[in-house]
Design an enzyme around this catalytic site. Structure first.
Site, PDB file in Angstrom:
ATOM      1  N   HIS A   5       0.849  -1.200   0.000  1.00 16.98           N
ATOM      2  CA  HIS A   5       0.000   0.000   0.000  1.00 16.98           C
ATOM      3  C   HIS A   5       0.883   1.248   0.000  1.00 16.98           C
ATOM      4  O   HIS A   5       1.347   1.697   1.040  1.00 16.98           O
ATOM      5  CB  HIS A   5      -0.920  -0.024   1.232  1.00 16.98           C
ATOM      6  CG  HIS A   5      -1.965   1.054   1.217  1.00 16.98           C
ATOM      7  ND1 HIS A   5      -3.286   0.810   1.534  1.00 16.98           N
ATOM      8  CD2 HIS A   5      -1.895   2.377   0.927  1.00 16.98           C
ATOM      9  CE1 HIS A   5      -3.978   1.949   1.442  1.00 16.98           C
ATOM     10  NE2 HIS A   5      -3.138   2.916   1.082  1.00 16.98           N
ATOM     11  N   HIS A   7       1.206   5.001  -2.215  1.00 13.97           N
ATOM     12  CA  HIS A   7       0.733   5.920  -3.258  1.00 13.97           C
ATOM     13  C   HIS A   7       1.919   6.575  -3.949  1.00 13.97           C
ATOM     14  O   HIS A   7       2.859   7.004  -3.278  1.00 13.97           O
ATOM     15  CB  HIS A   7      -0.162   7.002  -2.652  1.00 13.97           C
ATOM     16  CG  HIS A   7      -1.432   6.468  -2.066  1.00 13.97           C
ATOM     17  ND1 HIS A   7      -2.616   6.456  -2.763  1.00 13.97           N
ATOM     18  CD2 HIS A   7      -1.694   5.900  -0.868  1.00 13.97           C
ATOM     19  CE1 HIS A   7      -3.565   5.920  -2.002  1.00 13.97           C
ATOM     20  NE2 HIS A   7      -3.033   5.566  -0.846  1.00 13.97           N
ATOM     21  N   GLY A 160      -9.871   8.293  -1.900  1.00 13.80           N
ATOM     22  CA  GLY A 160     -10.568   9.577  -1.788  1.00 13.80           C
ATOM     23  C   GLY A 160     -11.322   9.694  -0.480  1.00 13.80           C
ATOM     24  O   GLY A 160     -11.146   8.876   0.420  1.00 13.80           O
ATOM     25  N   HIS A 187      -9.916   1.354  -0.019  1.00 10.80           N
ATOM     26  CA  HIS A 187      -9.655   2.120   1.203  1.00 10.80           C
ATOM     27  C   HIS A 187     -10.958   2.149   2.003  1.00 10.80           C
ATOM     28  O   HIS A 187     -11.957   2.707   1.532  1.00 10.80           O
ATOM     29  CB  HIS A 187      -9.310   3.573   0.869  1.00 10.80           C
ATOM     30  CG  HIS A 187      -7.895   3.810   0.495  1.00 10.80           C
ATOM     31  ND1 HIS A 187      -7.392   3.485  -0.733  1.00 10.80           N
ATOM     32  CD2 HIS A 187      -6.866   4.352   1.214  1.00 10.80           C
ATOM     33  CE1 HIS A 187      -6.112   3.834  -0.772  1.00 10.80           C
ATOM     34  NE2 HIS A 187      -5.759   4.352   0.390  1.00 10.80           N
ATOM     35  N   GLU A 190     -11.152   3.723   7.504  1.00 13.06           N
ATOM     36  CA  GLU A 190     -10.112   4.679   7.875  1.00 13.06           C
ATOM     37  C   GLU A 190     -10.818   5.952   8.369  1.00 13.06           C
ATOM     38  O   GLU A 190     -10.847   6.216   9.556  1.00 13.06           O
ATOM     39  CB  GLU A 190      -9.210   4.983   6.661  1.00 13.06           C
ATOM     40  CG  GLU A 190      -8.093   5.965   6.948  1.00 13.06           C
ATOM     41  CD  GLU A 190      -7.373   6.440   5.671  1.00 13.06           C
ATOM     42  OE1 GLU A 190      -7.939   6.342   4.569  1.00 13.06           O
ATOM     43  OE2 GLU A 190      -6.237   6.933   5.809  1.00 13.06           O
ATOM     44  N   ASP A 267       1.886   3.569   3.015  1.00  9.07           N
ATOM     45  CA  ASP A 267       0.871   4.498   2.497  1.00  9.07           C
ATOM     46  C   ASP A 267       1.517   5.615   1.668  1.00  9.07           C
ATOM     47  O   ASP A 267       1.455   5.589   0.457  1.00  9.07           O
ATOM     48  CB  ASP A 267       0.025   5.091   3.620  1.00  9.07           C
ATOM     49  CG  ASP A 267      -1.338   5.559   3.136  1.00  9.07           C
ATOM     50  OD1 ASP A 267      -1.701   5.255   2.003  1.00  9.07           O
ATOM     51  OD2 ASP A 267      -2.054   6.221   3.913  1.00  9.07           O
TER      52      ASP A 267
HETATM   53 ZN    ZN Z   1      -3.774   4.893   1.061  1.00 12.45          ZN
END
Ligand code: ZN
Length: 323
Positions: A5, A7, A160, A187, A190, A267
């Site tokens: 995971h 980005h 998002g 996602h 969270e 992340d």
């Molecule tokens: Zn993420």
């Protein structure tokens, strides 16, 4: 080590951003490394999701051309190779790289070129975006994932504002992905609660991005276990976006003890100014993570990877040697 995971924009270091800006003639708000670092990362005790998300604005500037995207992926993978990673899945939303008029397909093809140049194994995860009126763009992303599946692309994601744009509203989109047999992670759990995770499992998600708020509902915990769905936890990020109040409330041990399969990830390594090694260290220091448990978590990442079995077997041999 394996990171599932990560980005693209939030994982680009100042050095990589400066290098691409020079190569692609992109103007940046500053060329001073320290000043740039301040714009792309948050302090360890960051308390705002907004400040966290603002950090992608500058890296986004250098990933709007074909060469910029290709090199962002390639340079990032070079850094990860230096850090000892043997496999990673890099995610990005193709629709967010069209500021200079690229098509989603050009974006994806550029990123695949970056993967092909890398000395470590990697796959791309294409993110669909939560937001108003994005169905057509998201559908295009799903179709591209199908077209390039196992040719550089491993699967799909949904990213998002989770609290504002509920997971359930993306059912139609992920029904299509399911029918096409494209693996996906979402996602969830969270910024929104356990229900969001439950919906993602119902869609057929094989993994959940974060998912730490599953702990709020025992039924969702059972559902994760029953469906063999893995959570991609990202400790620093989860603390910095206030998905949990503080490290004392972080449900790592609870989830592990209940039998939920966890993977550990970064992340956005540059927003959080972290590495995968540091993320494991947080778990060692605060939850007494043992060597055996760490091994188990890394094998979980291998099992959960969006790869075909023969590719996993190759990586398993490397992992067996190193652990
Ligand atoms: Zn993420």
């Amino acid at each position: 080590m394996i990171d599932l995971h990560m980005h693209l924009n939030g994982s680009l270091s100042t050095q990589v951003i400066l290098k691409i800006a020079r190569e692609e003639n992109v103007s940046l708000p500053t060329y001073d490394e320290k000043e740039l670092q301040k714009l792309i990362s948050v302090p360890k005790n960051n308390q705002s999701l907004n400040d966290y998300l603002k950090c992608t604005a500058v890296p986004r500037l250098v990933t709007q051309t074909e060469k910029g995207i290709e090199n962002a992926v390639y340079y990032l993978l070079e850094e990860l190779a230096e850090q000892g990673l043997i496999y990673t899945e890099i995610r990005f939303a193709p629709q967010r790289h069209r500021d200079n008029g690229l098509t989603q397909e050009q974006v994806v093809l550029s990123a695949i070129k970056g993967v092909k140049k890398s000395r470590i194994k990697a796959s791309l995860i294409l993110c669909c975006m939560r937001g108003d009126n994005l169905f057509e763009e998201n559908l295009e992303t799903v179709n591209l994932a199908e077209k390039y599946l196992n040719k550089g692309v491993g699967g799909l994601d949904l990213a998002g504002a989770e609290a504002k744009f509920k997971t359930i509203d993306y059912k139609d989109l992920f029904d299509i992905a399911s029918k096409k047999n494209i693996p996906f992670t979402i996602h969830a759990g969270e910024a929104d609660g356990a229900k969001s995770v439950s919906d993602a499992i119902d869609f057929g998600a094989r993994r959940i991005g974060h998912g730490i708020r599953s702990i709020e509902d025992d039924e969702v915990i059972s559902k994760l276990i029953k469906n063999n769905v893995y959570l991609e936890i990202c400790p620093s990020s989860n603390l910095q976006t206030r998905a949990v109040e503080g490290i004392e409330q972080y449900p790592f041990r609870k989830l592990l003890e209940k039998g939920v399969k966890l993977t550990v990830n970064t992340d956005n390594k540059n927003i959080s100014d972290t590495t995968l090694i540091e993320e494991f260290k947080i778990l060692e220091d605060n939850f007494g993570l043992t060597r055996d448990e760490k091994k188990e978590l890394l094998y979980n990442s291998l099992d959960a990877a969006f790869l075909i079995e023969s590719e996993k077997e190759e990586l398993r041999k490397i992992l067996d040697e190193r652990l």
